[in-house]
Design an enzyme around this catalytic site. Structure first.
Site, mmCIF file in Angstrom:
data_model
loop_
_atom_site.group_PDB
_atom_site.id
_atom_site.type_symbol
_atom_site.label_atom_id
_atom_site.label_comp_id
_atom_site.label_asym_id
_atom_site.label_seq_id
_atom_site.Cartn_x
_atom_site.Cartn_y
_atom_site.Cartn_z
ATOM 1 N N ILE A 12 7.812 32.743 -3.349
ATOM 2 C CA ILE A 12 8.395 31.827 -2.350
ATOM 3 C C ILE A 12 8.592 32.576 -1.035
ATOM 4 O O ILE A 12 9.266 33.616 -0.996
ATOM 5 C CB ILE A 12 9.753 31.265 -2.843
ATOM 6 N N ASP A 53 7.237 40.800 7.305
ATOM 7 C CA ASP A 53 7.200 39.861 8.432
ATOM 8 C C ASP A 53 5.849 39.143 8.371
ATOM 9 O O ASP A 53 4.793 39.772 8.549
ATOM 10 C CB ASP A 53 7.363 40.638 9.751
ATOM 11 N N ASN A 81 6.895 28.355 2.433
ATOM 12 C CA ASN A 81 8.080 27.675 2.962
ATOM 13 C C ASN A 81 8.565 28.261 4.295
ATOM 14 O O ASN A 81 9.110 27.522 5.122
ATOM 15 C CB ASN A 81 9.200 27.764 1.908
ATOM 16 N N TYR A 145 6.225 22.559 17.368
ATOM 17 C CA TYR A 145 6.606 22.507 15.941
ATOM 18 C C TYR A 145 5.866 21.346 15.257
ATOM 19 O O TYR A 145 5.289 21.520 14.181
ATOM 20 C CB TYR A 145 8.120 22.358 15.828
ATOM 21 N N LYS A 149 3.195 21.674 12.112
ATOM 22 C CA LYS A 149 3.423 21.035 10.813
ATOM 23 C C LYS A 149 2.355 19.974 10.513
ATOM 24 O O LYS A 149 2.023 19.739 9.342
ATOM 25 C CB LYS A 149 4.834 20.450 10.745
ATOM 26 N N THR A 180 20.554 23.087 6.832
ATOM 27 C CA THR A 180 20.334 24.517 6.554
ATOM 28 C C THR A 180 20.698 25.409 7.740
ATOM 29 O O THR A 180 20.640 26.635 7.631
ATOM 30 C CB THR A 180 18.852 24.804 6.226
HETATM 31 N N1 LIG Z 1 15.947 22.170 7.403
HETATM 32 C C1 LIG Z 1 15.262 21.117 7.790
HETATM 33 O O1 LIG Z 1 15.861 20.086 8.215
HETATM 34 C C2 LIG Z 1 13.756 21.074 7.709
HETATM 35 C C3 LIG Z 1 13.106 19.860 7.972
HETATM 36 C C4 LIG Z 1 11.734 19.807 7.894
HETATM 37 C C5 LIG Z 1 11.012 20.938 7.556
HETATM 38 N N2 LIG Z 1 11.642 22.129 7.316
HETATM 39 C C6 LIG Z 1 10.837 23.316 6.981
HETATM 40 O O2 LIG Z 1 11.364 23.924 5.813
HETATM 41 C C7 LIG Z 1 11.100 25.318 5.842
HETATM 42 C C8 LIG Z 1 12.391 26.085 5.564
HETATM 43 O O3 LIG Z 1 13.335 25.747 6.572
HETATM 44 P P1 LIG Z 1 14.893 26.039 6.443
HETATM 45 O O4 LIG Z 1 15.595 24.871 6.972
HETATM 46 O O5 LIG Z 1 15.212 26.545 5.096
HETATM 47 O O6 LIG Z 1 15.010 27.217 7.537
HETATM 48 P P2 LIG Z 1 15.792 28.609 7.529
HETATM 49 O O7 LIG Z 1 17.062 28.499 6.749
HETATM 50 O O8 LIG Z 1 15.841 29.043 8.948
HETATM 51 O O9 LIG Z 1 14.815 29.559 6.698
HETATM 52 C C9 LIG Z 1 13.658 30.097 7.240
HETATM 53 C C10 LIG Z 1 13.182 31.200 6.327
HETATM 54 O O10 LIG Z 1 11.981 31.738 6.896
HETATM 55 C C11 LIG Z 1 12.069 33.149 6.887
HETATM 56 N N3 LIG Z 1 11.351 33.723 8.018
HETATM 57 C C12 LIG Z 1 11.556 33.461 9.334
HETATM 58 N N4 LIG Z 1 10.739 34.212 10.081
HETATM 59 C C13 LIG Z 1 10.003 34.975 9.207
HETATM 60 C C14 LIG Z 1 8.993 35.941 9.359
HETATM 61 N N5 LIG Z 1 8.558 36.307 10.577
HETATM 62 N N6 LIG Z 1 8.453 36.516 8.261
HETATM 63 C C15 LIG Z 1 8.899 36.169 7.018
HETATM 64 N N7 LIG Z 1 9.844 35.242 6.811
HETATM 65 C C16 LIG Z 1 10.392 34.664 7.888
HETATM 66 C C17 LIG Z 1 13.557 33.453 7.008
HETATM 67 O O11 LIG Z 1 13.845 34.713 6.392
HETATM 68 P P3 LIG Z 1 14.099 36.094 7.176
HETATM 69 O O12 LIG Z 1 14.786 35.776 8.463
HETATM 70 O O13 LIG Z 1 14.913 36.879 6.190
HETATM 71 O O14 LIG Z 1 12.732 36.683 7.357
HETATM 72 C C18 LIG Z 1 14.180 32.340 6.199
HETATM 73 O O15 LIG Z 1 14.294 32.726 4.840
HETATM 74 C C19 LIG Z 1 10.487 25.620 7.204
HETATM 75 O O16 LIG Z 1 9.093 25.695 7.084
HETATM 76 C C20 LIG Z 1 10.871 24.404 8.035
HETATM 77 O O17 LIG Z 1 9.955 24.156 9.070
HETATM 78 C C21 LIG Z 1 13.014 22.224 7.396
#
Ligand SMILES: NC(=O)c1ccc[n+]([C@@H]2O[C@H](COP(=O)([O-])OP(=O)(O)OC[C@H]3O[C@@H](n4cnc5c(N)ncnc54)[C@H](OP(=O)(O)O)[C@@H]3O)[C@@H](O)[C@H]2O)c1
Length: 251
Positions: A12, A53, A81, A145, A149, A180
């Site tokens: 993941i 990264d 993800n 964004y 997507k 989140t």
């Molecule tokens: N929350 C929503 O409402 C929502 C809605 C639609 C879609 N999504 C999608 O769902 C997914 C997860 O979103 P979330 O809400 O859980 O966001 P989040 O809490 O900000 O999590 C993002 C994750 O991505 C990792 N990440 C960021 N930059 C990275 C990098 N350069 N290399 C490796 N890992 C990286 C972060 O870990 P580190 O910082 O530890 O690297 C973190 O674990 C995303 O693709 C987002 O677009 C979210």
């Protein structure tokens, strides 16, 4: 010992917070060994944390190498993800931010699939790509964004057909707004309209994803009622545009 463990393996990305963390807990609960890729160490300890990264190309070789030594290269499920948002107009979004966003949201999933495909073919496994409802409707100040997507959803839907003969299932997950703190970690200076507040919990999302995965579904929109949003945007475009101009203070 990890090598003697016969339980399935899920990898993941973005497992240190939000939806990735919730999916890690869900898969663990269902008997999977969880391999997490993220830069920070996840709160919920995975069976293996690969600190990488995903915007850097060296990371992909590292992932393959670490997976091989952890479980002899067994991989049952890949969950793409990790992602980042950008709340900014096209005019103001910097080139470096645009490139990072596409590297993480789109190119990283493609590169991971390409490098891990031999392992997934061996297990006749599954790929889960996390897209967004924003990839199916135009949202101003979120254009980059939305575009990234939309590319993820197209990637899933074409890849699925290409891999059907090899027995690999591809699930495209389309979340709506989920609590989140995602917007706080995004690029850009635009304030997200308060009407876009969080509606669903990451834990319920994760359980819906596991359910869709185990039924080998093609697509999951979560929460379910969000299916109406792109339809509404398309059918009532002038009204949809006017509401967005107002919400994003574009006039
Ligand atoms: N929350 C929503 O409402 C929502 C809605 C639609 C879609 N999504 C999608 O769902 C997914 C997860 O979103 P979330 O809400 O859980 O966001 P989040 O809490 O900000 O999590 C993002 C994750 O991505 C990792 N990440 C960021 N930059 C990275 C990098 N350069 N290399 C490796 N890992 C990286 C972060 O870990 P580190 O910082 O530890 O690297 C973190 O674990 C995303 O693709 C987002 O677009 C979210």
């Amino acid at each position: 010992m990890a090598e003697l463990d016969s339980s399935p393996v899920v990898l993941i990305t973005g497992a240190s917070s939000g939806l990735g963390l919730a999916m890690s807990c869900e898969f663990k609960k269902r008997g999977f060994r969880v391999v997490a890729i993220c830069r920070k160490a996840p709160e919920f300890p995975p069976d293996l944390h690969i600190s990488a990264d995903l915007t850097e190309s060296a990371s992909f070789e590292l992932v393959l190498e670490k997976l091989k030594s952890f479980c002899n290269g067994r991989l049952d499920v890949l969950v793409n993800n990790a992602g980042i948002g950008a709340y900014e107009t096209w005019e103001s979004l910097g080139d470096a931010e645009l490139r990072t966003l596409f590297e993480l949201n789109f190119f990283a999933p493609v590169k991971l699939v390409k490098s891990l495909l031999p392992l997934l073919k061996a297990s006749r496994g599954s790929i889960i790509n996390v897209s967004s409802i924003a990839g199916h409707m135009p949202v101003p100040c979120m254009g980059a964004y939305c575009a990234s997507k939309a590319a993820v959803s197209m990637f899933s839907d074409t890849l699925r057909m290409e891999l059907m003969a090899s027995g690999i299932a591809v699930l495209n997950v389309t979340p709506g707004r989920i609590d989140t703190g995602f917007s706080k970690r995004s690029f850009g200076t635009r304030k997200v309209p308060s009407k876009f507040g969080g509606y669903a919990s990451p834990a319920c999302f994760a359980s819906a994803v596991f359910n869709a995965y185990s039924k080998k579904k093609r697509s999951l929109i979560y929460p379910r009622w969000y299916f109406i949003a792109p339809l509404f945007a398309r059918l009532f475009r002038p009204f949809y545009e006017a509401a967005n101009l107002r919400e994003w203070k574009l006039r």
